[in-house]
Design a protein around this motif. Structure first.
Motif, PDB file in Angstrom:
ATOM      1  N   GLN A  20      15.991  35.224  34.900  1.00  0.00           N
ATOM      2  CA  GLN A  20      15.459  33.917  34.525  1.00  0.00           C
ATOM      3  C   GLN A  20      15.204  33.046  35.759  1.00  0.00           C
ATOM      4  OE1 GLN A  20      17.937  31.202  32.143  1.00  0.00           O
ATOM      5  NE2 GLN A  20      16.188  30.977  30.771  1.00  0.00           N
ATOM      6  N   VAL A  21      16.125  33.097  36.722  1.00  0.00           N
ATOM      7  CA  VAL A  21      15.933  32.313  37.952  1.00  0.00           C
ATOM      8  C   VAL A  21      14.608  32.686  38.611  1.00  0.00           C
ATOM      9  CG1 VAL A  21      16.728  32.080  40.346  1.00  0.00           C
ATOM     10  CG2 VAL A  21      18.358  31.862  38.469  1.00  0.00           C
ATOM     11  N   PHE A  22      14.391  33.977  38.815  1.00  0.00           N
ATOM     12  CA  PHE A  22      13.202  34.392  39.564  1.00  0.00           C
ATOM     13  C   PHE A  22      11.925  34.171  38.758  1.00  0.00           C
ATOM     14  CE2 PHE A  22      14.148  35.845  43.804  1.00  0.00           C
ATOM     15  CZ  PHE A  22      15.520  35.625  43.800  1.00  0.00           C
TER      16      PHE A  22
ATOM     17  N   PHE B 126      25.337  32.268  32.566  1.00  0.00           N
ATOM     18  CA  PHE B 126      24.765  30.958  32.907  1.00  0.00           C
ATOM     19  C   PHE B 126      23.245  30.953  32.842  1.00  0.00           C
ATOM     20  CE2 PHE B 126      29.046  30.736  34.522  1.00  0.00           C
ATOM     21  CZ  PHE B 126      29.420  29.427  34.246  1.00  0.00           C
ATOM     22  N   THR B 127      22.709  31.543  31.775  1.00  0.00           N
ATOM     23  CA  THR B 127      21.279  31.396  31.527  1.00  0.00           C
ATOM     24  C   THR B 127      21.046  30.012  30.932  1.00  0.00           C
ATOM     25  OG1 THR B 127      21.838  32.579  29.515  1.00  0.00           O
ATOM     26  CG2 THR B 127      20.551  33.803  31.161  1.00  0.00           C
ATOM     27  N   ASP B 128      19.796  29.663  30.705  1.00  0.00           N
ATOM     28  CA  ASP B 128      19.454  28.453  29.951  1.00  0.00           C
ATOM     29  C   ASP B 128      18.762  28.940  28.693  1.00  0.00           C
ATOM     30  OD1 ASP B 128      18.472  26.083  28.968  1.00  0.00           O
ATOM     31  OD2 ASP B 128      16.911  25.890  30.494  1.00  0.00           O
ATOM     32  N   PRO B 129      19.394  28.898  27.525  1.00  0.00           N
ATOM     33  CA  PRO B 129      20.698  28.325  27.206  1.00  0.00           C
ATOM     34  C   PRO B 129      21.865  29.167  27.721  1.00  0.00           C
ATOM     35  CG  PRO B 129      19.824  29.494  25.307  1.00  0.00           C
ATOM     36  CD  PRO B 129      18.758  29.527  26.345  1.00  0.00           C
ATOM     37  N   GLU B 130      22.974  28.449  28.018  1.00  0.00           N
ATOM     38  CA  GLU B 130      24.190  29.152  28.437  1.00  0.00           C
ATOM     39  C   GLU B 130      24.824  29.846  27.240  1.00  0.00           C
ATOM     40  OE1 GLU B 130      25.606  26.060  31.982  1.00  0.00           O
ATOM     41  OE2 GLU B 130      26.822  26.249  30.175  1.00  0.00           O
ATOM     42  N   ILE B 131      25.403  31.028  27.518  1.00  0.00           N
ATOM     43  CA  ILE B 131      26.106  31.757  26.456  1.00  0.00           C
ATOM     44  C   ILE B 131      27.567  31.856  26.853  1.00  0.00           C
ATOM     45  CG2 ILE B 131      26.190  33.895  25.101  1.00  0.00           C
ATOM     46  CD1 ILE B 131      23.386  33.095  24.975  1.00  0.00           C
ATOM     47  N   GLY B 132      28.421  31.112  26.171  1.00  0.00           N
ATOM     48  CA  GLY B 132      29.855  31.193  26.446  1.00  0.00           C
ATOM     49  C   GLY B 132      30.524  31.992  25.342  1.00  0.00           C
ATOM     50  N   ARG B 133      31.425  32.844  25.737  1.00  0.00           N
ATOM     51  CA  ARG B 133      32.163  33.590  24.699  1.00  0.00           C
ATOM     52  C   ARG B 133      33.641  33.658  25.059  1.00  0.00           C
ATOM     53  NH1 ARG B 133      33.922  38.981  23.766  1.00  0.00           N
ATOM     54  NH2 ARG B 133      32.487  39.904  25.252  1.00  0.00           N
TER      55      ARG B 133
END
Ligand SMILES: Cc1cc2nc3c(=O)[nH]c(=O)nc-3n(C[C@H](O)[C@H](O)[C@H](O)COP(=O)(O)OP(=O)(O)OC[C@H]3O[C@@H](n4cnc5c(N)ncnc54)[C@H](O)[C@@H]3O)c2cc1C
Length: 458
Positions: free
Chosen positions: A192-194, A349-356
């Motif tokens: 996603q960053v690139f 830490f993508t956008d959206p963040e996925i926390g588990r």
């Protein structure tokens, strides 16, 4: 720091100075023990130079670009054209400069410890050899040597100039095209960053979805976001062979006969340990294993503790620090809660963040007799509706119906990693579901969506 060659005696020798090793060495030295730290590369380990910190700096920059592109239409804003693109992006992930290894080394010296630079090897019980120095540990050895990037066995790959996590963090230029092998946490973050920096990105994942270790909804969500952002995703297909030449860049042949061309190739799947090189056979441990088994006090053998990635119980900085604190207490003979792993949090830490945190619904159904799940969508919540562009996400809860507590949860969305904190507490402390539903949730927050998910538990 010492350049002396010869034999030296310490209370404790810490082998590997990543996040956990550094903390253990410092805390033990502060407690009055004589401590030697041994480091082959940079004090601080993978996280500050090639891992968490520089990757999150790149993510922050890429997220700002994405947020900028979302301005048109928000509260009547029209100053930025929806077609706005950065003309060119030069990457400078400064962590490698600003996280100074000598400063980190001085922290150990200030605490009273001694740093030996070089690759250490265990050469006998209580004995570590580094260069011409033999370090004898009266009380024990702490092994915190982490892992290194692995090269998966794909025909033609070895020997090509593919990028590992270390190369991609050090690059200063955005390639026109980037192929990413694997769809796990690190891979989707960099993909996603690139893409947001302007590269044409393709992700190839052998499993049938992105983020295969997460809830299926997480993989689906990231695939939808990636489709919107123009990132190509091929799931359920393996890369069979890789070819590289200077003119054409990388070409990948996929198991389904497909072909893929890219200027750069990121291979961040898998990490490896070299336990034979570390010499753990000299203290009776299995050199052919992939990780070092430990008890709940992080003890691997009499007088030997192991912490962090090398233990194989979660390759996260917070785990190496958590385990370091347990090992320090065990070495000092201080009481400490035994290591427990039922509420390990992790964030993509993508956008959206996925926390588990904890276990997925599928894992829960394998282990428990009665499982309840509840899910609610962030865009349907008050805060999600207010947030509008970039509001994709969900809260998924997994409960043990017999005990009436949460055993797992996913929080995906804007600040999903922060919303995770209350879910981590709920799983960690086994807060009764009834008490969670009786709690007051501030309005209008993202975490208030947890209440809707609790109401869906059925
Ligand atoms: C791209 C990327 C992003 C990441 N993002 C996150 C994140 O956001 N959050 C998170 O929690 N985790 C993240 N991680 C994982 C995190 O970096 C690791 O879990 C953490 O660094 C592990 O700490 P450690 O001390 O076990 O090992 P390491 O950090 O690997 O440190 C081990 C140290 O031991 C040294 N060493 C090895 N062998 C020897 C030897 N024989 N003698 C002397 N020294 C030796 C190494 O040089 C190294 O410095 C990420 C990792 C990567 C690759």
């Amino acid at each position: 720091m010492t350049e002396d060659q010869g034999e030296h005696e310490f209370d404790v020798v810490v082998l590997g100075m990543g996040p956990g090793g550094e903390l253990a060495a410092r805390e033990l030295a502060k407690s009055g023990l004589s401590v030697a730290g041994v480091e082959a590369r940079l004090v601080g380990g993978e996280c500050p130079y090639w891992g968490c910190i520089p990757s999150k700096m790149m993510i922050r920059a890429a997220d700002l670009l994405a947020e900028g592109r979302r301005i048109p239409g928000m509260a009547g804003a029209s100053a930025v054209s929806p077609d706005w693109q950065p003309v060119s992006v030069r990457i400078r992930a400064e962590a490698t400069d600003s996280w100074d290894d000598t400063v980190a080394a001085e922290r150990l010296a200030r605490a009273g410890g001694t740093l030996f630079r070089g690759r250490g090897q265990i050469t006998g019980p209580g004995e570590v050899t580094v260069g011409g120095n033999v370090l004898r540990a009266r009380r024990g050895i702490v092994i915190s040597t982490g892992t290194a990037p692995a090269v998966p066995p794909i025909a033609g790959l070895a020997g090509t100039p593919f990028w590992t996590n270390r190369d991609i963090v050090e690059t200063e230029a955005v390639p026109q095209s980037l192929a990413v092998l694997g769809g796990g946490t690190i891979e989707v973050e960099f993909a996603q960053v690139f893409a947001r920096f302007g590269a044409r990105v393709t992700v190839v994942e052998a499993a049938d979805r992105l983020l295969p270790m997460e809830e299926p909804e997480s993989g689906t969500l990231i695939a939808e976001v990636f489709a919107d952002e123009g990132i190509t995703v091929s799931t359920g297909v393996r890369a069979e062979s890789v070819h590289h030449d200077d003119a054409e860049g990388f070409s990948l042949t996929l198991a389904d006969g497909g072909r893929l061309q890219a200027d750069r190739l990121l291979v961040a799947t898998g990490r490896t340990t070299d336990l034979a090189g570390l010499g753990i056979g000299a203290i009776g441990l299995d050199e052919s294993a992939r990780s070092i088994p430990v008890d709940d006090q992080m003890r691997a053998a009499p007088g030997v503790w192991a912490i962090g990635d090398v233990v194989g119980r979660g390759a996260y900085t917070h785990m190496s620090i958590y385990q370091a604190e347990i090992a320090v207490s065990a070495i000092l003979g201080r009481p400490h809660q035994a290591a427990e792993y039922h509420a390990v949090p992790l964030v993509t830490f993508t956008d959206p963040e996925i926390g588990r945190v904890g276990i997925t619904a599928a894992e829960a159904r394998d282990r428990l007799s009665s499982v309840l799940t509840g899910i609610t969508q962030i865009p349907a919540s008050s805060r999600g509706w207010i947030h509008k562009a970039g509001n994709a996400g969900f809260i998924k809860l997994v409960a043990d119906a017999d005990r009436g507590v949460l055993v797992g949860a996913t929080s995906a969305g804007p600040m999903g990693g922060e919303v995770l904190s209350m879910l981590t507490l709920a799983v960690h402390a086994a807060v009764p579901l009834r008490r969670l539903t009786e709690m007051i949730y501030a309005y209008p927050t993202f975490h208030r969506a947890v209440l809707s998910a609790l109401e869906q538990l059925s």
